[in-house]
Design an enzyme around this catalytic site. Sequence first.
Site, PDB file in Angstrom:
ATOM      1  N   PHE A  23       1.698  -5.264 -12.612  1.00 40.48           N
ATOM      2  CA  PHE A  23       1.329  -3.964 -13.171  1.00 40.48           C
ATOM      3  C   PHE A  23       0.178  -3.412 -12.344  1.00 40.48           C
ATOM      4  CE2 PHE A  23      -1.072  -1.081 -15.887  1.00 40.48           C
ATOM      5  CZ  PHE A  23      -0.050  -0.222 -16.294  1.00 40.48           C
ATOM      6  N   ASP A  77      -5.037  -6.276  -5.825  1.00 44.11           N
ATOM      7  CA  ASP A  77      -5.405  -5.462  -6.984  1.00 44.11           C
ATOM      8  C   ASP A  77      -6.315  -6.322  -7.859  1.00 44.11           C
ATOM      9  OD1 ASP A  77      -5.550  -4.329  -9.507  1.00 44.11           O
ATOM     10  OD2 ASP A  77      -3.452  -3.704  -9.571  1.00 44.11           O
ATOM     11  N   LYS A  90     -12.195  -0.792 -13.879  1.00 48.75           N
ATOM     12  CA  LYS A  90     -12.552  -1.471 -15.128  1.00 48.75           C
ATOM     13  C   LYS A  90     -14.027  -1.858 -15.217  1.00 48.75           C
ATOM     14  CE  LYS A  90      -7.940  -3.017 -16.544  1.00 48.75           C
ATOM     15  NZ  LYS A  90      -7.861  -2.230 -17.788  1.00 48.75           N
TER      16      LYS A  90
END
Length: 405
Positions: free
Chosen positions: A129, A217, A246
């Site tokens: 994802f 990522d 984040k």
Amino acid sequence: MTAACLMNTYQPLPLSFAKGLGTRLWDQAGREYLDAVAGVAVTNVGHSHPRVVAAISEQAGLLLHTSNLYSIDWQQRLAQKLTQLSGLDQVFFNNSGAEANETALKLARLYGWHKGIEQPLVVVMENAFHGRTLGTLSASDGPAVRLGYQPLPGNFIKVPFGDLAALDKVAETYGQRISAVLLEPIQGESGVQLAPPGYLKALRERCNRRAWLLMLDEIQTGIGRTGQWFAFQHEGIVPDVMTLAKGLGNGIPIGACLARNNVAQLFTPGSHGSTFGGNPLACRVGCTVLEIIEEQGLLTNAKRQGERLLVRLRAELSDHPEVVQIRGQGLMIGIELAHPCRDLMLIAARDHGLLINVTRGKTIRLLPPLTIDDREVEMIVRGVCQTLKSVQQAQGVSDCTPAQA
């Protein structure tokens, strides 16, 4: 208050918070909760950290935005710190993780184009994802998030995560067209899936040999989540490209794409941009977050408390009939269950004063702030066991009773 004016893209619990402090949140009625999800790995230094609050307050009174038509001092400071910590050379700032991954994908395209590849391919992982833009959806997996958006842009080849033989087979067929490999060091949304030991190091070697970019990522794994600044540091490698978001802003929207010089220099003025990316407020908060993690020793704490949490959960749940596996690294932990029970789990945990996340329907994902202490680890263990017991009673399954810590 009605939510009828909001687009129906989420399934929130009937729970709203009025304030937060450290590892705790309080709802509108004043009830306290232990936050073991941290805004999905965002509030790494805890809610309302006084230094973050002070940085936001002061910067808001000085300067919020000028655009990238001008130099931004805090942007340069944050870029310098991130390159020092990572071993990469240059940074482009975005507003989110999806944007950071879009930046990485654009670099992969440019890299292929400069090599004379007419239709460059990027290797990605099954069950990955990377975001919800059309480009990052193309690089992601899972029919639910992709439904209705086909045809998706981009040329990608998917291989099983952790399977070097599958990657080598793809190289034999498409090697001349491949420009990069993009992956999460630990797959978060798919249930905290860890790669086999040595996998990243083997990928680094293959990318070097084949002149591919290794793009990581680290949006969820970065900024101390796994007990190192970045998850790739556990294997002693450095990628060509890395994306962050984040935890970098602790709740203030910011994303970043870092790259080695030879890759970063593929961008030229006008080839990429962002109106809000790297504004003074976001970058000052990012600098403050990194300082807090260093000064409070939160990398060490994440490693120690993560190990303690894994040990305690395995001790309490090793014989539980619904628990398939407990896995994780640092304070990124997944408890895989035998059967889906997302809604029941979330409600039961809430009722026990614990906030958790359930991903892929049946994996409890624990992502507490990096500031948690021994007592809070025990509170999480107790809350998870009580939650499982409540769900079992609701479903008429067997018992789970935690031992006294």
